[in-house]
Design an enzyme around this catalytic site. Structure first.
Site, mmCIF file in Angstrom:
data_model
loop_
_atom_site.group_PDB
_atom_site.id
_atom_site.type_symbol
_atom_site.label_atom_id
_atom_site.label_comp_id
_atom_site.label_asym_id
_atom_site.label_seq_id
_atom_site.Cartn_x
_atom_site.Cartn_y
_atom_site.Cartn_z
ATOM 1 N N ASN A 162 -17.854 38.603 2.680
ATOM 2 C CA ASN A 162 -17.435 38.186 3.566
ATOM 3 C C ASN A 162 -15.393 37.722 3.010
ATOM 4 O OD1 ASN A 162 -18.800 36.786 5.856
ATOM 5 N ND2 ASN A 162 -19.813 36.109 4.222
ATOM 6 N N GLU A 163 -14.790 38.897 3.162
ATOM 7 C CA GLU A 163 -13.708 38.791 2.326
ATOM 8 C C GLU A 163 -12.549 37.962 3.194
ATOM 9 O OE1 GLU A 163 -12.874 40.018 -0.672
ATOM 10 O OE2 GLU A 163 -14.101 42.324 -0.612
ATOM 11 N N PRO A 164 -11.367 37.653 2.930
ATOM 12 C CA PRO A 164 -10.562 37.258 3.805
ATOM 13 C C PRO A 164 -9.732 37.109 5.157
ATOM 14 C CG PRO A 164 -9.130 37.565 1.382
ATOM 15 C CD PRO A 164 -11.035 37.940 1.492
ATOM 16 N N SER A 166 -12.044 36.734 7.420
ATOM 17 C CA SER A 166 -13.620 36.495 8.390
ATOM 18 C C SER A 166 -13.749 34.905 8.622
ATOM 19 C CB SER A 166 -14.410 35.933 7.038
ATOM 20 O OG SER A 166 -14.618 37.555 6.048
ATOM 21 N N THR A 181 -11.453 42.863 -4.587
ATOM 22 C CA THR A 181 -13.276 43.255 -5.091
ATOM 23 C C THR A 181 -13.200 44.744 -5.288
ATOM 24 O OG1 THR A 181 -13.517 41.511 -3.423
ATOM 25 C CG2 THR A 181 -14.927 42.688 -3.301
#
Length: 640
Positions: A162-164, A166, A181
């Protein structure tokens, strides 16, 4: 009262945090909590539903669970697992797949039924992914939800993938990976270009439904993002901050990952403290840099208005404290890293005698010596000390295939010119070309190619050491066995590495040892190399008199510098010495321009090195000390 003190100490923290001395102790605690859930469910005839994570963080948790299974009879027959995520696309048999990871670290070693293992499917066609994700969520719900979810945290603040950006209510889905990432994963894939751009991940909302959530983080590399997740404002820019909204989450950290939390980093802001000498130095340096005022200009009002009133009242006035800390910092600066002969050394970092010291500089990779402490290296040689350098590993991982091919071409041509047996070399060249043409990312080179790459780095290291001024007999290329062994197994013995190091130390009988204390090395080699040196010296100190008089100085490399309050020796460099250091680094041609493993910093190593030492000099200047071109910093190891 104890409860009130705890609340005061942790008032900056917005989630429960437990800090353990190291990740080994913490991992055992987490494994025991998982085992308790499994046993409780077994006793009630129920299924234990576990949410599992991958990556380096949970490896020791899984190792302890395997031990509990094999030695204490913990059964996994009533366990169903759901993994957080998987790269997309990804074949389950790939070395980088999370199926491979989980089999290797847990599933192949316990009695869990294979049908109870659930991992996102990286082989699906893209138009099938959404239906798979919905079914994944439904299967978790049908089992009554996750009993526990364990998490790591990425440097973007991601949990799962869940990246920035999300959403806090997001479900299992296909996501695009953040560039950071992918850079962090580049080592596992043999370059960022080979890292998938997408992944299937459980959502934040899915994670939130677990009855218990444990986020684990180890070492100082994670400290900055941990502080943001624990003490920062809730933001989709850092998805881990959403965990602040949960009533059943706990962060479990080692001391490194917790070191930037307010209660550890600036404890005087969180609670009453005992003002030790080291804490006073740290606080005064912090205050000076925070206010952008030289130490000698700090006032009692500055102390009182910035959480340090107790210091000024118990140890003050401020002027007296300022003078003391200023003098301590001033005494760290020396142009004589081997000690200045014939002077009073009571307030100097190094001993004056013997005037000509035996010194050995251990370099984990073949360029760490000149990158990390090239100026000091040059200064020691120029000042007439008997300086040795030991390159601990071959560094063959970090040589481009094209460089290996170029050197083989050169060797083939020169062999033909000299009329020697060129056939074997030409065959090697042709076989290498064929191998490079079909080589897969992260494929381990055959032994002969590893040797070719090692010879490239050996030649560069020798050229750099000669440029510094060392005779050939003082240049040692150890090529410690662990480096290649770990390509095939992480469970290796280091005894022959230790014995080889002990023998070299006996040969040199150094008064000074310089070793890499940069444990942020993203690939872990620096820490392993340091542990080998420390064990070798510890054994020698127990039996040999010369070793008891051997001082161990730690340097840091291209990633981070020691905190100002920890620096015990600061070696200033002139503009001319900075240039000489740069030219020594340039001898490592295979590492110039674009190294194989650059990490997440696009700067060349020589630029990183110069920027770091210039920054350190700038901090000394801001604190009100002399203005130097650059400074290389060291910390003395304290033997028990």
């Amino acid at each position: 009262m104890a409860r009130l003190n705890l609340l005061e100490e942790t008032r900056f923290e917005k989630v429960p945090v437990t800090v353990y001395p190291n990740q080994d102790v913490a991992s055992i605690q987490v494994a025991n909590r998982i085992a308790s859930i499994i046993k409780e469910k077994q006793a009630n005839g129920e299924t234990a539903v576990l949410g599992l994570a991958t990556g380096a963080t949970p490896i020791k948790v899984y190792k302890e669970l395997v031990r509990l299974h094999k030695e204490e009879g913990l059964s996994f027959k009533n366990v169903v697992t759901f993994n957080l995520d998987e790269y997309y696309p990804m074949q389950p048999t790939a070395v980088q797949s999370y199926v491979t990871f989980m089999n290797k670290n847990l599933f192949d070693h316990v009695d869990i039924p294979r049908e109870n293992i659930n991992i996102p499917d990286g082989t699906l066609a893209e138009d099938q992914v959404q239906a798979f994700c919905e079914a994944y969520e439904q299967k978790i719900s049908n089992l009554g939800g996750l009993d526990i979810q364990i998490l790591g945290i990425g440097r973007t603040g991601h949990i799962g993938f869940n990246e920035p950006g999300s959403a806090p209510n997001s479900g299992t889905r296909l996501v695009t990976l953040d560039d950071l990432t992918r850079r962090d994963a580049s080592h596992d894939f043999g370059g960022k270009e080979n890292v998938p751009t997408k992944a299937i991940t459980m959502g934040v909302g899915t994670i939130f439904k677990a009855r218990e959530i444990i986020l684990m983080a180890w070492n100082e590399k994670k400290a900055e993002i941990v502080k943001k997740a624990v003490e920062g404002e809730i933001s989709s820019d850092i998805p881990a901050t959403f965990l602040q909204l949960s009533d059943h989450v706990e962060f479990i950290l080692d001391e490194g990952a917790a070191c930037l939390l307010t209660r550890f980093d600036t404890p005087w802001l969180a609670h009453d403290v005992e003002w030790t000498d080291s804490l006073i130095k740290k606080a005064v340096v912090w205050l000076s840099l925070k206010l952008n005022k030289a130490i000698l200009k700090l006032t009692d009002d500055d102390y009182n208005n910035n959480g340090m009133a107790s210091l000024s009242t118990t140890k003050g006035p401020a002027y007296n404290i300022n003078i003391k800390i200023f003098n301590e910092l001033q005494r760290t600066i020396t142009g004589w890293p081997g000690g200045k002969p014939g002077v009073d050394d009571s307030n100097r970092p190094e001993r004056a005698e013997p005037a000509r010291k035996n010194a050995i500089l251990f370099s984990p990779h073949p360029d760490d010596d000149v990158i990390s402490m090239g100026g000091t290296f040059i200064r020691l040689a120029d000042q007439g000390h008997n300086v040795h350098v030991a390159y601990q590993t071959s560094g063959n991982n970090a040589v481009w295939d094209d460089d290996a091919r170029r050197f083989l071409e050169f060797a083939t041509d020169i062999t033909k010119e000299l009329g020697d047996d060129a056939a074997k070399l030409e065959n090697l060249y042709n076989e290498s070309n064929a191998y490079f043409a079909k080589k897969q990312p992260k494929e381990i080179d055959p032994e002969i190619i590893r040797k070719v790459k090692a010879y490239i780095r050996k030649g560069e290291a020798i050229a750099g050491a000669r440029f510094v001024g060392l005779p050939d007999e003082n240049i040692h290329f150890q090529d410690l066995p662990f480096y290649d062994r770990q390509k095939f197994s992480k469970d290796v013995s280091f005894e022959d590495d230790i014995q080889q190091t002990m023998e070299l130390l006996r040969q040199v009988k150094p008064h000074q040892v310089f070793a890499a204390g940069d444990f942020h090395d993203p690939h872990g080699t620096h820490k392993v190399c340091f542990d080998i040196i420390l064990e070798a010296l510890t054994r020698l100190r127990a039996t040999e008199e010369w070793a008891k008089d051997c001082w161990l100085w730690l340097y840091r490399g291209a990633w981070y510098e020691f905190p100002m309050h920890e620096i015990e020796m600061a070696v200033p460099l002139s503009p001319q010495e900075v240039k000489r250091k740069r030219l020594a680094i340039f001898k490592h041609q295979s590492q110039k321009d674009l190294p194989v493993f650059p990490g997440d910093d696009p700067r060349e190593f020589w630029v990183r090195a110069e920027d770091r030492t210039t920054y350190t000099a700038g901090l000394y200047r801001k604190l009100g000390l002399a203005d130097y071109e650059a400074i290389e910093a060291f910390v003395k190891w304290k033997f028990d």
